[in-house]
Motif scaffolding. Structure first.
Motif, PDB file in Angstrom:
ATOM      1  N   VAL A  90       0.832  -1.211   0.000  1.00  0.00           N
ATOM      2  CA  VAL A  90       0.000   0.000   0.000  1.00  0.00           C
ATOM      3  C   VAL A  90       0.862   1.255   0.000  1.00  0.00           C
ATOM      4  CG1 VAL A  90      -1.815   1.213   1.186  1.00  0.00           C
ATOM      5  CG2 VAL A  90      -1.747  -1.260   1.258  1.00  0.00           C
ATOM      6  N   LYS A  91       1.871   1.250   0.915  1.00  0.00           N
ATOM      7  CA  LYS A  91       2.716   2.437   1.021  1.00  0.00           C
ATOM      8  C   LYS A  91       3.444   2.682  -0.286  1.00  0.00           C
ATOM      9  CE  LYS A  91       3.550   2.612   5.938  1.00  0.00           C
ATOM     10  NZ  LYS A  91       4.276   1.856   6.947  1.00  0.00           N
ATOM     11  N   PHE A  92       3.970   1.607  -0.863  1.00  0.00           N
ATOM     12  CA  PHE A  92       4.691   1.744  -2.131  1.00  0.00           C
ATOM     13  C   PHE A  92       3.784   2.324  -3.211  1.00  0.00           C
ATOM     14  CE2 PHE A  92       5.618  -0.260  -6.253  1.00  0.00           C
ATOM     15  CZ  PHE A  92       6.853   0.320  -6.491  1.00  0.00           C
ATOM     16  N   ALA A  97       2.107   6.667  -6.765  1.00  0.00           N
ATOM     17  CA  ALA A  97       1.084   7.529  -7.354  1.00  0.00           C
ATOM     18  C   ALA A  97       1.386   8.993  -7.064  1.00  0.00           C
ATOM     19  CB  ALA A  97      -0.298   7.147  -6.805  1.00  0.00           C
ATOM     20  N   ALA A  98       1.825   9.300  -5.816  1.00  0.00           N
ATOM     21  CA  ALA A  98       2.119  10.695  -5.467  1.00  0.00           C
ATOM     22  C   ALA A  98       3.289  11.221  -6.288  1.00  0.00           C
ATOM     23  CB  ALA A  98       2.428  10.800  -3.971  1.00  0.00           C
ATOM     24  N   VAL A  99       4.333  10.369  -6.470  1.00  0.00           N
ATOM     25  CA  VAL A  99       5.496  10.808  -7.247  1.00  0.00           C
ATOM     26  C   VAL A  99       5.103  11.082  -8.691  1.00  0.00           C
ATOM     27  CG1 VAL A  99       7.673   9.989  -8.234  1.00  0.00           C
ATOM     28  CG2 VAL A  99       7.259   9.767  -5.801  1.00  0.00           C
ATOM     29  N   LEU A 100       4.302  10.184  -9.276  1.00  0.00           N
ATOM     30  CA  LEU A 100       3.901  10.366 -10.676  1.00  0.00           C
ATOM     31  C   LEU A 100       3.045  11.622 -10.832  1.00  0.00           C
ATOM     32  CD1 LEU A 100       3.134   6.723 -11.773  1.00  0.00           C
ATOM     33  CD2 LEU A 100       4.979   8.184 -12.547  1.00  0.00           C
ATOM     34  N   LEU A 101       2.129  11.846  -9.847  1.00  0.00           N
ATOM     35  CA  LEU A 101       1.269  13.034  -9.922  1.00  0.00           C
ATOM     36  C   LEU A 101       2.097  14.304  -9.766  1.00  0.00           C
ATOM     37  CD1 LEU A 101      -1.756  13.373 -10.277  1.00  0.00           C
ATOM     38  CD2 LEU A 101      -1.969  13.620  -7.832  1.00  0.00           C
ATOM     39  N   GLY A 102       3.092  14.272  -8.853  1.00  0.00           N
ATOM     40  CA  GLY A 102       3.968  15.424  -8.694  1.00  0.00           C
ATOM     41  C   GLY A 102       4.773  15.693  -9.946  1.00  0.00           C
TER      42      GLY A 102
ATOM     43  N   ILE B  13      -5.412  13.237 -11.759  1.00  0.00           N
ATOM     44  CA  ILE B  13      -5.744  12.705 -10.428  1.00  0.00           C
ATOM     45  C   ILE B  13      -6.631  11.465 -10.562  1.00  0.00           C
ATOM     46  CG2 ILE B  13      -7.040  13.184  -8.324  1.00  0.00           C
ATOM     47  CD1 ILE B  13      -6.129  16.050  -8.498  1.00  0.00           C
ATOM     48  N   LEU B  14      -7.671  11.564 -11.406  1.00  0.00           N
ATOM     49  CA  LEU B  14      -8.579  10.426 -11.575  1.00  0.00           C
ATOM     50  C   LEU B  14      -7.827   9.226 -12.144  1.00  0.00           C
ATOM     51  CD1 LEU B  14     -11.778  12.127 -12.960  1.00  0.00           C
ATOM     52  CD2 LEU B  14     -11.426  11.181 -10.721  1.00  0.00           C
ATOM     53  N   PHE B  15      -6.927   9.487 -13.113  1.00  0.00           N
ATOM     54  CA  PHE B  15      -6.176   8.387 -13.713  1.00  0.00           C
ATOM     55  C   PHE B  15      -5.310   7.687 -12.669  1.00  0.00           C
ATOM     56  CE2 PHE B  15      -2.859   6.367 -16.163  1.00  0.00           C
ATOM     57  CZ  PHE B  15      -3.569   5.835 -17.225  1.00  0.00           C
ATOM     58  N   PHE B  16      -4.669   8.480 -11.769  1.00  0.00           N
ATOM     59  CA  PHE B  16      -3.795   7.839 -10.792  1.00  0.00           C
ATOM     60  C   PHE B  16      -4.585   7.117  -9.720  1.00  0.00           C
ATOM     61  CE2 PHE B  16      -0.467  10.685 -12.492  1.00  0.00           C
ATOM     62  CZ  PHE B  16       0.328   9.667 -12.943  1.00  0.00           C
ATOM     63  N   ILE B  17      -5.799   7.606  -9.411  1.00  0.00           N
ATOM     64  CA  ILE B  17      -6.649   6.828  -8.497  1.00  0.00           C
ATOM     65  C   ILE B  17      -6.960   5.473  -9.133  1.00  0.00           C
ATOM     66  CG2 ILE B  17      -8.907   6.713  -7.391  1.00  0.00           C
ATOM     67  CD1 ILE B  17      -8.818   9.723  -7.108  1.00  0.00           C
ATOM     68  N   GLY B  18      -7.214   5.476 -10.451  1.00  0.00           N
ATOM     69  CA  GLY B  18      -7.472   4.218 -11.146  1.00  0.00           C
ATOM     70  C   GLY B  18      -6.258   3.313 -11.135  1.00  0.00           C
ATOM     71  N   VAL B  19      -5.063   3.882 -11.395  1.00  0.00           N
ATOM     72  CA  VAL B  19      -3.827   3.087 -11.366  1.00  0.00           C
ATOM     73  C   VAL B  19      -3.633   2.481  -9.984  1.00  0.00           C
ATOM     74  CG1 VAL B  19      -1.318   3.229 -11.486  1.00  0.00           C
ATOM     75  CG2 VAL B  19      -2.685   4.378 -13.195  1.00  0.00           C
ATOM     76  N   PHE B  20      -3.872   3.303  -8.946  1.00  0.00           N
ATOM     77  CA  PHE B  20      -3.729   2.835  -7.576  1.00  0.00           C
ATOM     78  C   PHE B  20      -4.696   1.685  -7.303  1.00  0.00           C
ATOM     79  CE2 PHE B  20      -4.802   3.281  -3.058  1.00  0.00           C
ATOM     80  CZ  PHE B  20      -3.561   3.016  -2.544  1.00  0.00           C
TER      81      PHE B  20
END
Lengths: 164, 100
Positions: A90-92, A97-102, B13-20
């Motif tokens: 989960v943490k990974f 996701a946070a790194v990619l969004l940043g 943001i929506l795309f990364f929620i989906g990836v997650f």
């Protein structure tokens, strides 16, 4: 006013998506995803996309989500199957996701996309305009899509049969 | 005034929620819904680009994506029902036939 509407619809979409990922019961997730998809339809209406707005409500929030909910009810999962093993990554995943969004946020500051509100005609995105475009410039893809849908229908009937 | 950057950031943001969701969840139905969410995020950026460049081609592409998504939903859920019939589970970790 428009910005406020954008934040309301965008916030609803993000909340619906987050609930869908976070809820353990897939049926709860499906209903919250419907809320998110309807919020996206509102965003399409704000973007002068009348045709896409109708399709989103009718096809996504309507037809596709009905199939998904129908399947969830058909499977009739018991509580044992709903219990997921605790995922160790989960943490990974959150960090990734946070790194990619940043990274995306950083790259978007470098872009030179048009920032000003460009004027569009009042008929932009109307059903007849998009329909004309679809049956002139995009005629061959349109025909291929009909073949794809036919193949999908035949495939589903074959899969749904108990004995092939 | 909502600019194209607002819409593109929301789409990301929506795309990364989906990836997650695809990476983190083990339930095949939730993974499937996450894929639908990612398709919707891409649709949003298509419509935003269509609006801010003044060309309607993006709307036609969204129509094609929705048609493919409908076909994918019907086929994917039929496969899911078949899997559940054979193995009586929808957890992705339980399908290790190729690994064992």
């Amino acid at each position: 006013m428009e910005l406020a509407l954008f934040y309301i619809f965008g916030g609803l979409a993000v909340l619906g998506a987050l609930f869908m990922v976070a809820r353990r019961n897939p049926l709860d997730g499906a209903f919250s995803l419907i809320v998110g998809l309807c919020a996206l339809a509102g965003l399409y209406a704000m973007l002068h996309a009348e045709f896409v707005f109708i399709l989103q409500v009718l096809l996504y929030a309507g037809a596709i989500m009905v199939i998904i909910i129908f399947t969830i009810m058909l499977l009739n999962l018991n509580s044992k199957e709903l219990k997921e093993p605790p995922a160790g990554r989960v943490k990974f995943c959150i960090v990734l996701a946070a790194v990619l969004l940043g990274l995306y946020a950083f790259l978007s500051t470098l872009s030179r996309l048009p920032v000003k509100d460009s004027f569009v005609a009042p008929t932009f995105g109307d059903l007849d305009k998009v329909g004309q475009l679809m049956l002139s410039a995009y005629m061959y893809p349109f025909e291929v899509i009909s073949a794809v849908l036919l193949v999908a229908i035949v495939g589903v009937v074959l899969l749904a049969k108990k004995v092939i | 005034m909502a600019t194209i950057h607002h819409y593109l950031f929301l789409s990301a943001i929506l795309f990364f929620i989906g990836v997650f969701g695809v990476l983190f969840r083990r339930n095949l139905i939730v993974i499937f819904m996450s894929i639908e969410l990612m398709l919707n995020a891409v649709n949003l950026s298509f419509v935003a680009f269509a609006r801010f460049t003044g060309s309607m081609d993006g709307h036609v592409f969204v129509f094609f994506i929705m048609a493919i998504a409908a076909a994918e939903a019907a086929l994917g859920l039929a496969i899911l029902v078949m899997l559940f019939r054979n193995r009586a589970t929808v957890q992705a970790d339980d399908f290790t036939l190729m690994r064992d």
